[in-house]
Design an enzyme around this catalytic site. Structure first.
Site, PDB file in Angstrom:
ATOM      1  N   GLU A   1      51.612  -8.666  22.743  1.00  0.00           N
ATOM      2  CA  GLU A   1      50.309  -9.213  22.329  1.00  0.00           C
ATOM      3  C   GLU A   1      49.169  -8.754  23.224  1.00  0.00           C
ATOM      4  OE1 GLU A   1      53.106 -10.976  22.411  1.00  0.00           O
ATOM      5  OE2 GLU A   1      53.370 -11.546  20.310  1.00  0.00           O
TER       6      GLU A   1
ATOM      7  N   HIS B   1      55.178 -23.526  18.617  1.00  0.00           N
ATOM      8  CA  HIS B   1      54.579 -22.868  17.447  1.00  0.00           C
ATOM      9  C   HIS B   1      53.541 -23.724  16.735  1.00  0.00           C
ATOM     10  CE1 HIS B   1      58.143 -20.346  18.049  1.00  0.00           C
ATOM     11  NE2 HIS B   1      57.496 -19.411  17.394  1.00  0.00           N
TER      12      HIS B   1
END
Ligand SMILES: Cc1ncc(C[n+]2csc(CCOP(=O)(O)OP(=O)(O)O)c2C)c(N)n1
Ligand SMILES: [Mg+2]
Lengths: 345, 338
Positions: free
Chosen positions: B68, B137
């Site tokens: 990322e 998440h």
């Protein structure tokens, strides 16, 4: 790869510019004429110019906190750089960046970075746009031996490798990250890490020799431009000054012998000797160059002196391209921007 | 017009943006196989018509490694040198992996370099809260990024807005973070098949009303509407529902005008309470139109607590129609009928 007489003269000019600019900047920090501090590239000029001189107009580069050499090496004019160091309106970043965040897009300098390692993927992105848009440009990321232990370098090397991007990862191994000797925190050889990504890794042991650096970077740039992908180059070099100007550490982490040894192999002196011995230059012509560069640095300082400080309102420019954003700030924030008295509560 | 889901509308906007401008690329993990449903064609297989990889090729559909920080940094560098990337970061909790790049490079470069850089890049991410995915998440991290000058922050709550705001984000020369709510992925409405652009920084008055203003964000918008319906039917309370849509820049005028009219404010959002968007809006209203307020401002947010996994525990964490309705009743001073 042979360089013409004019090109060789230009190499020496750029190395001298870095040396003299940084010597002047160092003095100015100590006298309080430059706010904050600067990190000089004195001692690393061959490593810097060996790399930047292998790039062409239109090529991109990103850098780090040891920041002045990169744009100077790529041919940026000195005046706006000096005015940036002093926080003046005529600074290359309008006084908003300072020494740590120089950028001169006109010469492909996409920005130096105060965060160690952080600008490496910026160059990867510039290489990606070259590839996607089918442009012949390449990108080079400068970073130190300290930054070589940041994870983002390896994310970037992996992406550049798997996408075959036109990119050069250039590690300026001056053997210390601030006070920390590289070998005490670095497992293995930095250049060898390239092998893990299936890309070439080159270590230049004598980074004080312009020709050694330039040859290696030039072949990496040629490979990149020919679509053959990225290269990691580790250049071993040495910084003469303290990590940053004005910093005084009580621990002597570098010893005098080591320093003397590196000083005896000064990149600018060596290059001058080579120009005279092997390339038909005269001492007079090189003395004249020294004087000329000193004059350029004087002019840069005069340019900075002549520039006013930025208007206060400039602090509110250039966050976004969209200038209407400022209108959405609160009344209190806007009052500061408009330099009016704050609206009384 | 055709009926589109929120997710389908995002896919449509991406397709339009890719068609409109060669410089637009999509970059992210698993985008090639359309794992998250916004780079696919009409059917499920790669051969279906409109599949992005088929249509645009791997040069412009960049399937990435799980990196990322590197992806965000490379997208920033690409945006500074001529591309207009749409970065699909999938889950919004993965933005933390790229925090340095988002904050120190993406948000600061244009400013630090005195306007030399422009940063036309869009970072899309999905907030998977309310779906029993556990703490790693389930984040709603948009308020953290509201705290970083230099980033535009968008949180669409309807399929039309998901499409129109994404087109504006891609056309913006500034970096935009879009926070999509997975809870809304399946929501459907009529969406124009024509190209349209919903401007950034303009709130939507979802429903007009006179007694109380409810500012609702992301998946709180349909919950606020449901609460408003109940209150209109049962108590005759007239609720104005405003969806800011863009949190940076925030349409302050729309909120202030509405509160000046109704004199009451309830704010509902799925993020944490401390330093959330609701906190910011409350402060702004208190600073600017304090005199109009007839009752204290009420915030309905997630508590300052991590998100538990068990459905029995998670459900209570976010604003829902019952909590919003209760807050409206308190604010307007009516008791719930038995
Ligand atoms: C992410 C980050 N960590 C730490 C620092 C503090 N810091 C600034 S320069 C530096 C040393 C960097 O060493 P190196 O990368 O070898 O570059 P050099 O200074 O030797 O040129 C450190 C630790 C920083 N600026 N950014
Ligand atoms: Mg170092």
């Amino acid at each position: 790869m042979t360089l013409s007489h004019d090109e060789l003269l230009e190499v020496q000019r750029r190395m001298l510019r870095i040396r003299k600019f940084d010597e002047r900047a160092s003095k100015m920090v100590k006298r309080g004429h430059i706010p904050g501090t600067v990190h000089t590239s004195i001692g690393q000029e061959a490593q810097v110019v060996g790399a930047t001189f292998a790039l062409q107009d239109g090529d991109y580069m990103s850098g780090n906190h040891r920041s002045h050499g990169h744009p100077i090496g790529k041919g940026a004019p000195l005046g706006p750089l000096m005015a940036e160091l002093t926080g003046k309106a005529a600074g290359v970043c309008k006084g908003k960046g300072g020494s740590l965040h120089l950028a001169d897009f006109a010469v492909g300098s996409l920005g130096e970075s105060g965060i160690v390692g952080s600008s490496i993927p910026i160059a990867t992105g510039a290489a990606l746009s070259s590839k996607v848009l089918g442009r012949p440009t390449v990108a080079l990321a400068f970073f130190g031996d300290g930054a070589a232990n940041q994870g983002v370098l390896y994310e970037s090397m992996n992406m550049a490798g798997v996408w075959n991007l036109p990119m050069i990862f250039l590690c300026e191994n001056n053997q210390y990250a601030l006070s920390t000797p590289a070998h005490t925190v670095t497992s293995g050889v930095i250049a060898d890490r390239a092998a893990g990504f299936g890309i070439p890794g080159v270590r230049i042991e004598n980074g004080q020799d312009f020709f050694a650096v330039h040859d290696a970077v030039k072949s990496a740039v040629d490979r990149a431009r020919a679509g053959e992908g990225p290269t990691l180059i580790e250049v071993v070099t040495y910084r003469y000054n303290e990590h940053s100007e004005g910093l005084r550490l009580s621990v002597d982490y570098r010893n005098a012998e080591e320093k003397a040894e590196w000083l005896s192999r000064d990149p600018i002196v060596q290059f001058r000797e080579a120009l005279i011995a092997d390339h038909g230059f005269t001492a007079e012509e090189l003395d004249a160059l020294d004087a000329d560069v000193l004059r350029e640095v004087d002019e840069a300082v005069a340019f900075s002196d002549a520039s006013p400080f930025p208007e206060k309102s400039v602090a509110f420019d250039d966050l976004f391209t969209d200038t209407t954003y400022v209108e959405t700030l609160s009344r209190q924030e806007r009052a500061a921007f408009e330099q009016k008295e704050e609206v009384p509560a | 017009m055709s009926v589109m889901s929120y997710l389908g509308a995002i896919g449509a906007a991406q397709r339009e943006a890719m068609d409109a401008d060669e410089r637009v690329i999509i970059i992210g993990e698993d985008v090639e196989a359309n794992v998250y449903g916004t780079t696919g064609g009409s059917g499920k297989s790669r051969a279906s018509e409109g599949d992005f990889t088929q249509k645009y090729g791997r040069n412009r559909i960049r399937n990435t490694p799980i990196s990322e920080e590197g992806i965000v940094g490379a997208a920033a560098g690409a945006a500074m040198t001529g591309l207009r990337p749409i970065v699909d970061l999938s889950y919004s909790s993965f933005l933390y992996m790229a925090m340095d790049q988002l904050v120190n490079q993406v948000a600061k470069n244009r400013y630090m370099f005195g306007g030399q850089a422009s940063m036309p890049v869009v970072f899309r991410s999905a907030m998977f809260y309310g779906l029993n995915t556990g703490a790693h998440h389930s984040d709603r991290p948009y308020p953290m990024f509201m705290n970083v000058p230099g980033l535009k922050i968008v949180a669409p709550a309807s399929p039309s807005d998901a499409k129109g705001l994404l087109r504006s984000a891609v056309d913006s020369d500034d970096p935009v973070l879009i926070f999509e709510a997975c809870l809304l992925w399946g929501s459907k409405e009529d969406v124009s098949e024509e190209e349209f652009w919903t401007p950034l920084g303009v709130a939507r008055t979802v429903q007009e009303g006179t007694d109380v203003t409810v500012v609702a964000i992301s998946s709180s918008v349909p919950e606020a509407l449901a609460a408003a319906r109940t209150l209109a039917e049962e108590e005759g309370v007239s609720v104005e529902v405003i969806d800011p849509r863009t949190l940076v820049p925030l349409d302050k005028e729309a909120i202030l005008k509405s509160v000046a009219k109704t004199g009451r404010l309830v704010i509902a959002e799925p993020a944490h309470r401390t330093c959330g968007a609701a906190a910011e809006i409350s402060a702004m209203v208190a600073e600017e139109v304090f005199d109009s307020l007839k009752a204290p401002i009420a915030r309905i947010t997630a508590p300052d607590m991590q998100i538990p996994f068990s459905p029995a525990l998670e459900k209570q964490m976010y604003p829902d129609r019952v909590k919003i309705a209760a807050a409206i009743r308190r604010t307007v001073g009516v008791a719930q009928r038995a």
